[in-house]
Enzyme design. Sequence first.
Site, PDB file in Angstrom:
ATOM      1  N   SER A  45      41.625  59.240  10.329  1.00  0.00           N
ATOM      2  CA  SER A  45      42.462  60.433  10.289  1.00  0.00           C
ATOM      3  C   SER A  45      43.942  60.089  10.077  1.00  0.00           C
ATOM      4  O   SER A  45      44.306  59.504   9.077  1.00  0.00           O
ATOM      5  CB  SER A  45      42.248  61.238  11.576  1.00  0.00           C
ATOM      6  OG  SER A  45      42.821  62.502  11.492  1.00  0.00           O
ATOM      7  N   ASP A  95      41.957  66.832   7.281  1.00  0.00           N
ATOM      8  CA  ASP A  95      41.459  67.930   8.110  1.00  0.00           C
ATOM      9  C   ASP A  95      42.610  68.666   8.782  1.00  0.00           C
ATOM     10  O   ASP A  95      42.393  69.629   9.510  1.00  0.00           O
ATOM     11  CB  ASP A  95      40.429  67.453   9.138  1.00  0.00           C
ATOM     12  CG  ASP A  95      40.980  66.445  10.147  1.00  0.00           C
ATOM     13  OD1 ASP A  95      42.141  66.031  10.004  1.00  0.00           O
ATOM     14  OD2 ASP A  95      40.223  66.054  11.060  1.00  0.00           O
TER      15      ASP A  95
END
Length: 452
Positions: free
Chosen positions: A104, A250
């Site tokens: 991430s 995301d």
Amino acid sequence: MGRLFGTDGVRGVANADLTAELALGLSVAAAHVLAEAGTFEGHRPTAVVGRDPRASGEFLEAAVVAGLASAGVDVLKVGVLPTPAVAHLTGALGADLGVMLSASHNAMPDNGIKFFARGGHKLADDLENRIETVYEQHRTGAPWERPTGAGVGRVRDYDEGFDTYVAHLMSVLPNRIDGLKVVLDEAHGAAAKVSPEAFARAGAEVITIGAAPDGLNINDGCGSTHLDQLKAAVVEHGADFGIAHDGDADRCLAVDGSGEEVDGDQILAVLAIAMREAGTLRGNTVVATVMSNLGFKLAMEREGLEIVQTGVGDRYVLESMKEHGYALGGEQSGHVIVLDHATTGDGTLTGLMLAARVAATGRSLADLAAVMNRLPQVLINVPDVDKSRVHTCAELANAVTDAERELGATGRVLLRPSGTEPLVRVMVEAADIEQARSVAGRLADAVKSTLG
């Protein structure tokens, strides 16, 4: 062995904490738990596997694919795509599980493994625990049940994943965004190609930065955790606004036309109002975490909207949304979930919906975001304390009560034990920054003296 799964999959320094052996073993265990390999006659389990551009993702992908195929799972390799794309494809293709290799927003040396169950949903705690149990059993000596001959999994590249995902984004966009000039900061990450393509197809004039991943530069001074470059680029190019993603896309944060940050709370507020007007905000309710700015709560109250608050983490937001049927939720960090169109936070979808709102209203992003006034927020981490007593210590509870009485209706106090470190996080909001600092300092002292 400590618990391998954290708040968002298994994560660590690649080739140190997260090794090829661990990736292979976890993938076999996940196949046995999620795909139920070999339990249905004639059933060929399938997995979708994607990754972000980190160099370590190359060998970790090989290990994951080897583990899945050795357990009898057919593998569709979609290559470098965002986490929400892998989740979407897992559901759209009817796969038994999905695997995303990404850490991430973490720095390049880290990497991670995220598993998705059927439908593209993140795993509940019990499924993670079952995978860990199976992995540990076989790591300590119990042999795997290994298929042979035609029973082993087959592996192929699924190049159609890119267009399938972009087509999905286009299909759910409420309106086109023709005429908008947008700067996209892709964090040299997984959305470096997908996000510019989607915005261009939707009609925007696109300027990209941070869109040249080389395997080593992901999140390096760019993306949603480093907004300075985006702010400068928006002003330099006279853009309407800018969008920043993190390494696996995301998340979505924004910058308005004057270079001011628009955070996840403000984005959530703008989208909530848009969805209410469209009749798609079920229950006129938004799900947010306890870390959302008090200004967000006050704004939603003024708009006649309800808020359901959860613990910190997008997985808890998603759990609440699914349990109660809500359509919109998210975090201040930019994880925004539009449950009718995605099973996880989707930075590209969020950015497109924000752009669609600007285009539909003809108002600037700054004007739309002004629905919410962010109150000053001070966060102090207090280390080396007994965090287990933060909610049971009477003396500390009295200090919190005194602070809340001083702040009144325009302030808020939150004491939260860290999930990974021996510290307590003290968060104070107030209408005045100096008051917030003063109250936070006194509460931090109280935490030290009572829990030290």
